[in-house]
Design an enzyme around this catalytic site. Structure first.
Site, PDB file in Angstrom:
ATOM      1  N   GLY A  22       0.985  -1.274   0.012  1.00  0.00           N
ATOM      2  CA  GLY A  22       0.026   0.124  -0.031  1.00  0.00           C
ATOM      3  C   GLY A  22       0.867   1.224  -0.069  1.00  0.00           C
TER       4      GLY A  22
ATOM      5  N   PRO B 135       5.085  -4.778  -0.476  1.00  0.00           N
ATOM      6  CA  PRO B 135       4.951  -3.776  -1.349  1.00  0.00           C
ATOM      7  C   PRO B 135       4.823  -4.304  -3.107  1.00  0.00           C
ATOM      8  CG  PRO B 135       7.118  -3.954  -0.463  1.00  0.00           C
ATOM      9  CD  PRO B 135       6.474  -5.029   0.329  1.00  0.00           C
TER      10      PRO B 135
ATOM     11  N   CYS C 177     -11.910   0.755 -29.315  1.00  0.00           N
ATOM     12  CA  CYS C 177     -13.320   1.232 -29.747  1.00  0.00           C
ATOM     13  C   CYS C 177     -14.267   1.183 -28.272  1.00  0.00           C
ATOM     14  CB  CYS C 177     -14.145   0.313 -30.478  1.00  0.00           C
ATOM     15  SG  CYS C 177     -13.343   0.407 -32.189  1.00  0.00           S
ATOM     16  N   GLU C 178     -14.057   2.432 -27.570  1.00  0.00           N
ATOM     17  CA  GLU C 178     -14.522   2.660 -26.034  1.00  0.00           C
ATOM     18  C   GLU C 178     -14.468   4.041 -26.027  1.00  0.00           C
ATOM     19  OE1 GLU C 178     -16.530   1.114 -23.544  1.00  0.00           O
ATOM     20  OE2 GLU C 178     -15.800  -0.476 -24.815  1.00  0.00           O
TER      21      GLU C 178
HETATM   22  C1  LIG Z   1      -2.236  -5.523  -3.831  1.00  0.00           C
HETATM   23  C2  LIG Z   1      -1.986  -6.074  -2.592  1.00  0.00           C
HETATM   24  C3  LIG Z   1      -0.285  -5.865  -2.178  1.00  0.00           C
HETATM   25  C4  LIG Z   1       0.168  -4.683  -3.017  1.00  0.00           C
HETATM   26  O1  LIG Z   1      -0.145  -3.399  -2.757  1.00  0.00           O
HETATM   27  P1  LIG Z   1       0.699  -2.019  -3.596  1.00  0.00           P
HETATM   28  O2  LIG Z   1      -0.156  -1.419  -3.005  1.00  0.00           O
HETATM   29  O3  LIG Z   1       0.930  -2.468  -4.822  1.00  0.00           O
HETATM   30  O4  LIG Z   1       1.791  -2.172  -2.422  1.00  0.00           O
HETATM   31  C5  LIG Z   1      -0.076  -6.382  -1.162  1.00  0.00           C
HETATM   32  N1  LIG Z   1      -0.653  -7.286  -0.471  1.00  0.00           N
HETATM   33  C6  LIG Z   1      -2.139  -7.699  -0.779  1.00  0.00           C
HETATM   34  C7  LIG Z   1      -2.845  -8.643  -0.018  1.00  0.00           C
HETATM   35  C8  LIG Z   1      -2.595  -7.096  -1.887  1.00  0.00           C
HETATM   36  O5  LIG Z   1      -3.957  -7.320  -2.360  1.00  0.00           O
END
Ligand SMILES: *Cc1c(COP(=O)(O)O)cnc(C)c1O
Length: 431
Positions: free
Chosen positions: A248, A291, A361-362
């Protein structure tokens, strides 16, 4: 410039990792994904170094490979000592094909099929992050059949709200992912799991969302998760040894974005976990993070050729490129923001307001609306920046457009890591 990796050379061309993007477009064709290897390696190292510094290295960094999954990425992250998080049999297969050590793989997903679970068990993946009770029963039965005991974590919805887009927010109770905390689901699942013979509950996991610029949600998650580990210890007699806080970490898509430096995010997380451990009297767990975007999203770009430039008087100018939602569906999906530069005019001012459109085509096939670029002309090369995460991995063959190639650049040279699809590839499975 958004990243240290981008620069402008003497010809006025945009460069990435010391390589002229106009030459890349000529040599490899367009659309083309370009990744800077040094930057990816630096991101891996920054996370690892921060855990060494603030947590004595008692941590695992899983690359969330859904962000960009291909064999070279698994080789590269493995060589940096990262683990890998996979969310499907296909990602697992790609990782294993690249020689990724299965004990360093964590398997995720809210609806893993019995076949996928069996494949994960047969491959001896290190961890399976269990999402729901049905999966727990299925996994226990499959593991019994195969005579193995699988280490698992439980996916928890910690009930945290963070300021990101609704579609990429996952920690709140109304999410399809995981066990809720506040209604007792999580503890019930832990009771069930600890009573099972063919799975070993070693930890808990949460992932609160994506592209997060705040630090407080992670600090809150630390308290909530350690508190839950303590509750599980009291109620199930099992001391969990791992807490995984998911991914995240936000990156810079726009000049105005200011993501938290990786080292600071990890320091705050480690401090919060230590504080919570003391508060609840719980032994310091091994930490894990996952990450994705922050490993592979920065210092990347997509190169296109500009085709039709259509000005609708008093309305807007559509600048069409030779790709679109087929290689980057993120604007169409959730209005994702990007900066773009005319790569062969990178030394000129960005004073032209353009809506960058794809060739699908959208009507919704747009890469960005009302964005500033240099004055575009047919035949120019357009670079859309920070496209490394969730672009290639979300690409499709809509309109039977072949998926682009991908290249890795490093210290002034480039190499192909994914070949461009051909028309023949498009009909390979047609009968
Ligand atoms: C998508 C996801 C991530 C990675 O998220 P980022 O925002 O790309 O760092 C990590 N763990 C889980 C469980 C996810 O669904």
């Amino acid at each position: 410039m958004l990243s240290k990796s981008y620069a402008v050379n003497g010809k006025g061309h945009l460069t990435i990792g010391g390589v002229d993007t106009v030459e890349l477009a000529e040599n490899y064709g367009t659309p083309l994904y370009v990744f800077d290897e040094n930057d990816i390696r630096n991101s891996c190292r920054e996370f690892k170094a921060a855990f060494d510094k603030y947590y004595g290295g008692n941590a695992r960094v899983y690359y969330a490979s859904k962000a960009f999954s291909c064999k070279e990425m698994y080789r590269l992250t493995d060589s940096e000592g990262l683990c890998a998080d996979v969310v499907s049999g296909g990602e697992l297969y790609t990782a294993l094909s690249a020689g990724f050590p299965s004990e360093n793989i964590g398997f995720h997903g809210n609806n893993k099929t019995p076949d996928e679970l069996a494949y994960a068990l047969d491959s001896r993946v290190g961890r399976i992050v269990v999402d729901n009770i049905y999966e727990l029963h299925t996994l226990d039965a499959l593991a019994e059949e195969k005579g193995v005991c699988q280490k698992i974590l439980l996916r928890i919805k910690p009930g945290i709200d963070c300021h990101t887009h609704d579609y990429i927010k996952t920690g709140q109770i109304d999410s399809k992912f995981g066990f809720a905390l506040e209604n007792g689901e999580a503890l019930e699942a832990a009771k069930l799991a600890t009573a099972m013979e063919n799975v070993e509950l070693v930890g808990i996991h949460c992932h609160i969302g994506s592209q997060i610029f705040e630090t407080q949600p992670f600090v809150d998650a630390a308290d909530i998760m350690v508190s839950l580990a303590k509750t599980i210890e009291k109620n199930c007699g099992k001391t969990l040894t791992e807490i995984n806080f998911g991914g995240g970490y936000g990156i810079k898509y726009l000049e105005s974005d200011s993501p938290v430096p990786k080292g600071d995010s990890i320091r705050l997380l480690c401090e919060a976990v230590k504080e919570a451990s003391e508060k609840y009297g719980f032994p310091l767990p091994t930490l894990a993070i996952e990450p994705g975007r922050s490993i592979v999203g920065d210092a990347t770009l997509t190169l296109y050729k500009i085709g039709v430039v259509k000005t609708i008087k008093d309305v807007r100018t559509y600048v069409s490129v030779d790709g679109g939602m087929s290689d980057n569906p993120r604007y169409a999906l959730y209005g994702a923001e990007y900066e773009a530069i005319v790569a062969n005019k990178a030394d000129k001012p960005r004073d032209f307001t353009a809506t960058i459109a794809g060739k699908c085509c959208e009507s919704g096939d747009l890469i960005q609306e009302h964005t500033k670029i240099q004055t575009p002309e047919v035949g120019d090369t357009l670079a859309v920046l920070s496209t490394g995460a969730y672009n290639y991995s979300m690409a499709s063959n809509y309109n039977r457009i072949p998926r682009p190639a991908a290249v890795m650049v490093k210290d002034g040279s480039s190499r192909l890591i994914i070949e461009r699809e051909t028309y023949e590839d498009l009909i390979r499975k047609d009968i």
